[in-house]
Structures are given as structure tokens and as C-alpha cells.
Design a protein around this motif. Structure first.
Motif, PDB file in Angstrom:
ATOM      1  N   LEU A  36       2.408  -5.271  10.993  1.00 48.50           N
ATOM      2  CA  LEU A  36       3.044  -6.461  11.206  1.00 48.50           C
ATOM      3  C   LEU A  36       4.107  -6.565  12.113  1.00 48.50           C
ATOM      4  O   LEU A  36       4.965  -5.640  12.310  1.00 48.50           O
ATOM      5  CB  LEU A  36       3.559  -6.984   9.791  1.00 48.50           C
ATOM      6  N   LEU A  37       3.827  -7.189  13.190  1.00 47.71           N
ATOM      7  CA  LEU A  37       4.716  -7.407  14.283  1.00 47.71           C
ATOM      8  C   LEU A  37       6.179  -8.210  13.653  1.00 47.71           C
ATOM      9  O   LEU A  37       6.096  -9.220  13.107  1.00 47.71           O
ATOM     10  CB  LEU A  37       4.429  -7.887  15.640  1.00 47.71           C
TER      11      LEU A  37
ATOM     12  N   THR B  35      -8.063 -13.462  14.116  1.00 43.21           N
ATOM     13  CA  THR B  35      -8.600 -13.384  15.281  1.00 43.21           C
ATOM     14  C   THR B  35      -7.951 -12.291  16.236  1.00 43.21           C
ATOM     15  O   THR B  35      -6.814 -12.402  16.315  1.00 43.21           O
ATOM     16  CB  THR B  35      -8.487 -14.757  15.649  1.00 43.21           C
ATOM     17  N   ILE B  36      -8.846 -11.947  17.329  1.00 46.22           N
ATOM     18  CA  ILE B  36      -8.511 -11.040  18.332  1.00 46.22           C
ATOM     19  C   ILE B  36      -7.648 -11.857  19.222  1.00 46.22           C
ATOM     20  O   ILE B  36      -8.568 -12.829  19.613  1.00 46.22           O
ATOM     21  CB  ILE B  36      -9.541  -9.995  18.700  1.00 46.22           C
TER      22      ILE B  36
ATOM     23  N   ALA C 154      -5.034  -3.469  20.239  1.00 44.90           N
ATOM     24  CA  ALA C 154      -5.208  -4.953  20.402  1.00 44.90           C
ATOM     25  C   ALA C 154      -4.182  -5.602  19.303  1.00 44.90           C
ATOM     26  O   ALA C 154      -3.514  -5.038  18.476  1.00 44.90           O
ATOM     27  CB  ALA C 154      -6.532  -5.297  19.705  1.00 44.90           C
ATOM     28  N   LEU C 155      -3.937  -6.963  19.683  1.00 47.08           N
ATOM     29  CA  LEU C 155      -3.258  -7.547  18.749  1.00 47.08           C
ATOM     30  C   LEU C 155      -3.849  -8.923  18.112  1.00 47.08           C
ATOM     31  O   LEU C 155      -5.033  -9.234  18.908  1.00 47.08           O
ATOM     32  CB  LEU C 155      -2.158  -8.540  19.767  1.00 47.08           C
ATOM     33  N   VAL C 156      -3.715  -9.157  16.745  1.00 39.92           N
ATOM     34  CA  VAL C 156      -4.521  -9.962  16.207  1.00 39.92           C
ATOM     35  C   VAL C 156      -3.412 -10.999  15.634  1.00 39.92           C
ATOM     36  O   VAL C 156      -2.392 -10.896  15.258  1.00 39.92           O
ATOM     37  CB  VAL C 156      -5.339  -9.454  15.194  1.00 39.92           C
TER      38      VAL C 156
ATOM     39  N   GLU D  19       1.463 -12.379  13.242  1.00 36.64           N
ATOM     40  CA  GLU D  19       0.777 -11.310  14.307  1.00 36.64           C
ATOM     41  C   GLU D  19       0.819  -9.939  13.908  1.00 36.64           C
ATOM     42  O   GLU D  19       1.791  -9.555  13.339  1.00 36.64           O
ATOM     43  CB  GLU D  19       1.370 -11.763  15.627  1.00 36.64           C
ATOM     44  N   LEU D  20      -0.275  -9.284  14.096  1.00 29.32           N
ATOM     45  CA  LEU D  20      -0.329  -7.917  13.809  1.00 29.32           C
ATOM     46  C   LEU D  20      -0.891  -7.116  14.819  1.00 29.32           C
ATOM     47  O   LEU D  20      -1.698  -7.651  15.646  1.00 29.32           O
ATOM     48  CB  LEU D  20      -1.108  -7.520  12.569  1.00 29.32           C
TER      49      LEU D  20
END
Length: 258
Positions: free
Chosen positions: A257-258, A234-235, A219-221, A200-201
Motif C-alpha cells: 500500500l502506498l 486496475t493497472i 506497476a501501480l494499481v 493505490e498499491l
């Protein structure tokens, strides 16, 4: 350039040119920058190469400084062809085995791809934006139309483009292109950067320089198609403090990067 840096000047150099002019030009690449004549300007008969003693001293200085600079976070390329990657920003239109292409972007006049997208980005992002952010956006824009041209950045990429202000960078990647129909974005990260499938980023607004400002996240992807150095994501969520859609995400926008 090194002499200017040694004097304490802050140098920004942009080269939107190609060495393939004249007789060496590739006739199959009609959009390559160059000229159609052979330059017959008289040249000096004596050598313009430095003396052997000066070349040896420069090489010793280069090796010494390069070894000291290993791990320098501000250096985009510690193996720069210049003596030391400090005090300057160099943006070149292409890698050594490529060409600098031209085409019509607006109206009828042809423009070099690097020049066009640099000027457009300056208008959109402002002159205080870092050279690295400019490079990310230009690279993505050019690669969408012309995969055979890869603009290069050397020097202090975290310095703002027209002054000596340092912008702290923590970029782990940027948006290369957006496919709104499929709800996905292509990112400039992959296995080589330690990314894994379903990583997740966070996606930020284009002008964000400090990625510690979580309020700038839009946003998170999640990585759904993993590649070596680029991947599709993907969003999964647009954050509450932004009223954007996928069409509003800009090429060159940074990710973390999370």
C-alpha cells in the motif's frame, strides 16, 4: 515437531493429505485425496495420549509462551496449535473443514493440488524464497481452480524454505488472479486490512522479498472494486524500468500500500 524444535532443528513440514479416506469419504467429491479401504492394522491397546500431568504442563507452557509472543512480527499465527510458532514451517493442504483435492494437471496422472504447485513453485522461484511467498503463490493457484481448498501456513513464514535464512517481509497482499482482458488484478486485501476504494498499491515482481527496493516495483494499481478481504484493482501504470504487460504479472506477486 516441538521436540525437534527444542533440539535446535529447523523443521519444514508439508502435509498434502486428507482425513476423509475410507468409510468417511464423501462419495460426491471424487477428487478428494484418500483411500478406498479400511485400515485394519492392529493398534496398541494402551492409550497413546500423554499423562494428565504432562498435558497440564504443556498447556501451562503454551499459554505462557503465547502471551509472551503477542505482537511478534515473525509469527504468522500466534495461536498456533504447536507450543510456539518458532523454529518450524508447517504448510497444510486445507483448513479443518475442507478437503485436499486431486486432479490431472499435466499428462494423465492425478496429483494433489498442494504437491503439484509447491514443486512447480520451487522450480520457478528457487529454494531461497520465503515460505510466505511460496504460500501466497500456491494459495492463489489452488483457489483459481478450487475455491473449497485453502492451504494454510503456520510458523516462521519469513524463513527461506530450505534453510534458516530470514527474509524480511512487509507484504500487504498478493495477486490472486489476473484478468488481462479487463486490465485488472484481484488482490488479497480489502476493508479488513484498512484498504479503501481508490487506494493505490505498488505491484512487485514475484521473487521480491524486500519491498523497500522500489526498483523491483513493476506497476501501480488502484482499487476499483473493494471487498472485505479481497478486491479488484486496475493497472494505472507500468513503471519505466520494466517492459512488462498485464500478461506478465504472476499470481502470488506481492503488493504494498502506498
Amino acid at each position: 515437531m516441538q521436540k525437534m524444535v527444542d533440539k535446535g532443528l529447523i523443521v519444514t513440514l508439508v502435509l498434502d493429505s486428507c482425513h476423509s479416506g475410507g468409510a468417511a469419504r464423501n462419495d460426491q467429491d471424487k477428487g478428494v485425496r484418500g483411500v478406498d479401504i479400511i485400515d485394519m492394522t492392529p493398534r496398541p491397546t494402551d492409550s497413546l495420549v500423554a499423562s494428565m500431568e504432562e498435558l497440564i504442563q504443556n498447556w501451562k507452557t503454551y499459554n505462557k509462551k503465547s502471551n509472551l509472543d503477542q505482537g511478534n512480527a515473525r509469527s504468522i499465527n500466534s495461536k498456533s496449535k504447536l507450543l510456539e510458532p518458532k523454529g518450524y514451517v508447517l504448510v497444510a493442504a486445507f483448513q479443518e473443514n475442507e478437503y485436499a483435492y486431486e486432479r490431472v494437471f499435466e499428462g494423465t496422472e492425478q496429483n494433489g493440488a498442494l504437491t503439484y504447485w509447491l514443486l512447480k513453485s520451487l522450480k520457478e522461484l528457487g529454494t531461497e524464497t520465503s515460505a510466505k511467498v511460496f504460500h501466497n503463490r500456491i494459495l492463489a493457484k489452488i483457489n483459481v481452480a478450487e475455491r473449497r481448498q485453502t492451504p494454510m501456513l503456520q510458523g516462521e513464514g519469513d524463513r527461506s524454505f530450505f534453510d534458516n535464512t530470514i527474509k524480511t517481509l512487509e507484504l500487504t497482499g498478493f495477486v490472486r488472479q489476473v484478468d488481462a482482458k479487463k486490465n485488472v488484478v484481484e488482490l488479497s486485501v480489502g476493508q479488513a486490512h484498512g484498504i479503501r476504494k481508490e487506494s493505490e498499491l505498488a505491484l512487485y515482481s514475484l521473487k521480491t522479498a524486500d519491498l523497500t527496493k522500489t526498483e523491483q516495483r513493476i506497476a501501480l494499481v488502484k482499487i476499483t472494486k473493494l471487498g472485505g478481504v479481497k478486491s479488484w484493482a486496475t493497472i494505472t501504470q507500468f513503471l519505466d524500468n520494466h517492459t512488462l504487460t498485464l500478461e506478465d504479472i504472476e499470481v502470488g506477486a506481492p503488493t504494498l500500500l502506498l
